[in-house]
Enzyme design. Structure first.
Site, PDB file in Angstrom:
ATOM      1  N   ILE A 155       0.838  -1.215   0.000  1.00  0.00           N
ATOM      2  CA  ILE A 155       0.000   0.000   0.000  1.00  0.00           C
ATOM      3  C   ILE A 155       0.867   1.257   0.000  1.00  0.00           C
ATOM      4  O   ILE A 155       0.648   2.179  -0.807  1.00  0.00           O
ATOM      5  CB  ILE A 155      -0.968  -0.022   1.210  1.00  0.00           C
ATOM      6  CG1 ILE A 155      -1.943  -1.201   1.074  1.00  0.00           C
ATOM      7  CG2 ILE A 155      -1.723   1.304   1.321  1.00  0.00           C
ATOM      8  CD1 ILE A 155      -2.742  -1.522   2.328  1.00  0.00           C
ATOM      9  N   ASP A 174      11.301   2.375   6.337  1.00  0.00           N
ATOM     10  CA  ASP A 174      10.886   0.983   6.344  1.00  0.00           C
ATOM     11  C   ASP A 174      12.140   0.170   6.631  1.00  0.00           C
ATOM     12  O   ASP A 174      13.179   0.423   6.019  1.00  0.00           O
ATOM     13  CB  ASP A 174      10.301   0.595   4.957  1.00  0.00           C
ATOM     14  CG  ASP A 174       9.564  -0.743   4.992  1.00  0.00           C
ATOM     15  OD1 ASP A 174      10.138  -1.720   5.519  1.00  0.00           O
ATOM     16  OD2 ASP A 174       8.437  -0.817   4.474  1.00  0.00           O
ATOM     17  N   CYS A 204       2.412   0.701   7.859  1.00  0.00           N
ATOM     18  CA  CYS A 204       3.106  -0.475   8.393  1.00  0.00           C
ATOM     19  C   CYS A 204       2.093  -1.326   9.155  1.00  0.00           C
ATOM     20  O   CYS A 204       1.031  -0.841   9.539  1.00  0.00           O
ATOM     21  CB  CYS A 204       4.267  -0.038   9.282  1.00  0.00           C
ATOM     22  SG  CYS A 204       3.760   1.038  10.623  1.00  0.00           S
ATOM     23  N   PRO A 205       2.409  -2.597   9.368  1.00  0.00           N
ATOM     24  CA  PRO A 205       1.465  -3.446  10.115  1.00  0.00           C
ATOM     25  C   PRO A 205       1.510  -3.130  11.606  1.00  0.00           C
ATOM     26  O   PRO A 205       2.472  -2.519  12.080  1.00  0.00           O
ATOM     27  CB  PRO A 205       1.992  -4.865   9.852  1.00  0.00           C
ATOM     28  CG  PRO A 205       3.431  -4.684   9.529  1.00  0.00           C
ATOM     29  CD  PRO A 205       3.595  -3.326   8.927  1.00  0.00           C
ATOM     30  N   THR A 231      -4.484   4.781   7.869  1.00  0.00           N
ATOM     31  CA  THR A 231      -5.443   3.834   7.279  1.00  0.00           C
ATOM     32  C   THR A 231      -4.976   2.398   7.540  1.00  0.00           C
ATOM     33  O   THR A 231      -5.449   1.475   6.877  1.00  0.00           O
ATOM     34  CB  THR A 231      -5.595   4.051   5.747  1.00  0.00           C
ATOM     35  OG1 THR A 231      -4.321   3.898   5.137  1.00  0.00           O
ATOM     36  CG2 THR A 231      -6.152   5.421   5.419  1.00  0.00           C
ATOM     37  N   SER A 232      -4.041   2.217   8.513  1.00  0.00           N
ATOM     38  CA  SER A 232      -3.501   0.864   8.728  1.00  0.00           C
ATOM     39  C   SER A 232      -4.188   0.135   9.875  1.00  0.00           C
ATOM     40  O   SER A 232      -5.049  -0.713   9.632  1.00  0.00           O
ATOM     41  CB  SER A 232      -1.997   0.929   8.947  1.00  0.00           C
ATOM     42  OG  SER A 232      -1.367   1.083   7.697  1.00  0.00           O
ATOM     43  N   ARG A 233      -3.816   0.432  11.093  1.00  0.00           N
ATOM     44  CA  ARG A 233      -4.465  -0.141  12.262  1.00  0.00           C
ATOM     45  C   ARG A 233      -4.482   0.916  13.363  1.00  0.00           C
ATOM     46  O   ARG A 233      -3.497   1.627  13.560  1.00  0.00           O
ATOM     47  CB  ARG A 233      -3.720  -1.400  12.760  1.00  0.00           C
ATOM     48  CG  ARG A 233      -3.938  -2.645  11.904  1.00  0.00           C
ATOM     49  CD  ARG A 233      -5.371  -3.167  11.977  1.00  0.00           C
ATOM     50  NE  ARG A 233      -5.592  -4.354  11.166  1.00  0.00           N
ATOM     51  CZ  ARG A 233      -6.055  -4.354   9.915  1.00  0.00           C
ATOM     52  NH1 ARG A 233      -6.344  -3.224   9.305  1.00  0.00           N
ATOM     53  NH2 ARG A 233      -6.251  -5.494   9.271  1.00  0.00           N
ATOM     54  N   ASP A 257      -8.938   6.028   9.158  1.00  0.00           N
ATOM     55  CA  ASP A 257      -9.887   5.014   8.682  1.00  0.00           C
ATOM     56  C   ASP A 257      -9.983   3.886   9.701  1.00  0.00           C
ATOM     57  O   ASP A 257     -10.765   2.956   9.529  1.00  0.00           O
ATOM     58  CB  ASP A 257      -9.441   4.456   7.320  1.00  0.00           C
ATOM     59  CG  ASP A 257     -10.485   3.509   6.723  1.00  0.00           C
ATOM     60  OD1 ASP A 257     -11.661   3.927   6.639  1.00  0.00           O
ATOM     61  OD2 ASP A 257     -10.136   2.369   6.364  1.00  0.00           O
ATOM     62  N   GLU A 262     -12.100   0.342  17.687  1.00  0.00           N
ATOM     63  CA  GLU A 262     -13.138   0.326  16.654  1.00  0.00           C
ATOM     64  C   GLU A 262     -14.062  -0.880  16.726  1.00  0.00           C
ATOM     65  O   GLU A 262     -15.182  -0.844  16.212  1.00  0.00           O
ATOM     66  CB  GLU A 262     -12.512   0.407  15.251  1.00  0.00           C
ATOM     67  CG  GLU A 262     -11.767  -0.853  14.806  1.00  0.00           C
ATOM     68  CD  GLU A 262     -11.181  -0.706  13.398  1.00  0.00           C
ATOM     69  OE1 GLU A 262     -10.494   0.292  13.136  1.00  0.00           O
ATOM     70  OE2 GLU A 262     -11.429  -1.612  12.577  1.00  0.00           O
ATOM     71  N   HIS A 294     -13.301   2.267   8.660  1.00  0.00           N
ATOM     72  CA  HIS A 294     -12.575   1.114   8.100  1.00  0.00           C
ATOM     73  C   HIS A 294     -13.147   0.734   6.726  1.00  0.00           C
ATOM     74  O   HIS A 294     -13.539  -0.415   6.490  1.00  0.00           O
ATOM     75  CB  HIS A 294     -12.599  -0.076   9.058  1.00  0.00           C
ATOM     76  CG  HIS A 294     -11.382  -0.942   8.936  1.00  0.00           C
ATOM     77  ND1 HIS A 294     -10.688  -1.424  10.018  1.00  0.00           N
ATOM     78  CD2 HIS A 294     -10.709  -1.383   7.839  1.00  0.00           C
ATOM     79  CE1 HIS A 294      -9.665  -2.155   9.596  1.00  0.00           C
ATOM     80  NE2 HIS A 294      -9.655  -2.141   8.272  1.00  0.00           N
TER      81      HIS A 294
END
Ligand code: NAD
Length: 338
Positions: A155, A174, A204-205, A231-233, A257, A262, A294
């Protein structure tokens, strides 16, 4: 194979049912989320299909295993909601959909940036109310601005390329640099990225190493009035610290997002209820904050791909073929986790 599907919505059923014409599994749809309570209810499913806010922790996985489950098939990319160590111990296989449409999430990310900058959310409401004044709607040219992309995987790479097309300077960090991107981005340290970017976007995760990556100290390092997009977590950011930074003006814009808490809010119509989460309710009061529930993944193309890959993962497991999309505790460790 008999597959139980947690957290079913109308659209889940539509896309999985269509894809299943090619796979022929027995799909049984359930609306509730996977929790200790619901895991105990249903037995006799060798495979369960779960989504982002289903909690597959140790207790839940033990209940599924006792009920005869052998496969947990995530219909999403992130797998932070599954206790992979417990899954390994219990002999449960976990598969996911690593890439269904990175374009969907990247394009939504850029949508949030554009909407926040040009205040499209406010303009939309104003014009409908007959207010065509421009005061308070001043934006800035994206061209020439610096954007920091945290995580240049599937992404983040597309976000970097789109923003480069806008004429932005793109910084990235990264642990594993993407050589194909070196014509477009400059890899820097996280500190240089935070200090040098007008917009910081997270791709990133969520792992133990990235939990609350953006905390009060990170916000202090960011440019005064910068924009933060996640927009990841949700748990990549410390929401209380972000609220403090919005109140002081240090943070100029916030686009989300995802949200740490959530699970109790998103994917439901709560419009006739009182929101009991005070942190979330406070976020909704800022004019310079946009939250979507989300939905970054939610395009036709992505839903087709999610359904197809999820059922192909189940078919591969059933036929004892190699599992290209298996997730393991070893994989998590290689991403800086556990
Ligand atoms: P990916 O695995 O292709 O890329 C993630 C990148 O992050 C990798 O290059 C990895 O090396 C890098 N990374 C790991 N730790 C880092 C750190 N500390 N700092 C900087 N980079 C780091 O993943 P992807 O497909 O690009 O997805 C990214 C995230 O987006 C997923 O983990 C998921 O949580 C989220 N996501 C959200 C939605 C949505 O609808 N909002 C949809 C899909 C994915």
């Amino acid at each position: 194979m008999r597959v139980g599907i947690f957290s079913t919505k109308k659209y889940t059923r539509t896309f999985l049912t269509a894809a299943n014409e090619r796979h022929g599994h027995e799909l049984v749809f359930f609306e509730p989320r996977l929790t200790v309570e619901t895991a105990a209810l249903e037995r006799g499913f060798p495979a369960w299909c779960i989504f982002v806010n289903d909690r597959a922790d140790t207790d839940v996985l033990k209940l599924l295993r006792t009920g005869g489950t052998r496969l947990v098939a995530l219909r999403c990319a992130g797998f932070n909601n599954v206790d992979l160590a417990a899954a390994k111990e219990l002999g449960l296989t976990v598969v996911r959909v690593p890439a269904y449409s990175p374009h969907a999430v990247a394009e939504h990310t850029v949508g949030l940036i554009l909407a926040l900058n040009r205040k499209i959310h406010r303009a939309y409401a104003r014009v409908r109310d007959g207010n065509l004044a421009l005061d308070g709607l001043l934006g800035f040219d994206l061209h020439g601005r610096t954007v920091g992309v945290v995580g240049t995987g599937r992404i983040g790479t597309i976000v970097a390329r789109i923003l480069s097309g806008f004429g932005c300077h793109v910084l990235a960090c990264d642990p594993v640099a993407n050589e194909d991107l070196e014509d477009v981005v400059k890899y820097v340290t996280p500190q240089e990225l935070l200090g040098g970017s007008d917009i910081v976007t997270l791709h990133c995760p969520l792992t133990p190493a990235t939990h609350r990556l953006i905390d009060a100290a990170a916000l202090e390092q960011m440019k005064e009035g910068a924009m933060l997009i996640n927009t990841s977590r949700g748990a990549l950011i410390d929401t209380q610290a972000v609220i403090a930074a919005l109140k002081s003006g240090r943070l100029g814009y916030l686009g989300l997002d995802v949200y740490e808490e959530e699970a109790d809010l998103f994917f439901e119509d709560l419009s006739d209820q009182v929101i009991r989460d005070d942190v979330f309710a406070r976020l909704l009061t800022f004019p310079n904050v946009i939250i979507t529930g989300h939905q970054a993944f939610f395009t036709r193309e992505a839903m087709d791909n999610i359904a197809e890959t999820t059922l192909a993962n189940v078919s591969d497991f059933e036929a004892d073929r190699p599992l290209a999309n298996e997730v393991t505790i070893e994989m998590m460790a290689s991403q800086g986790g556990v």
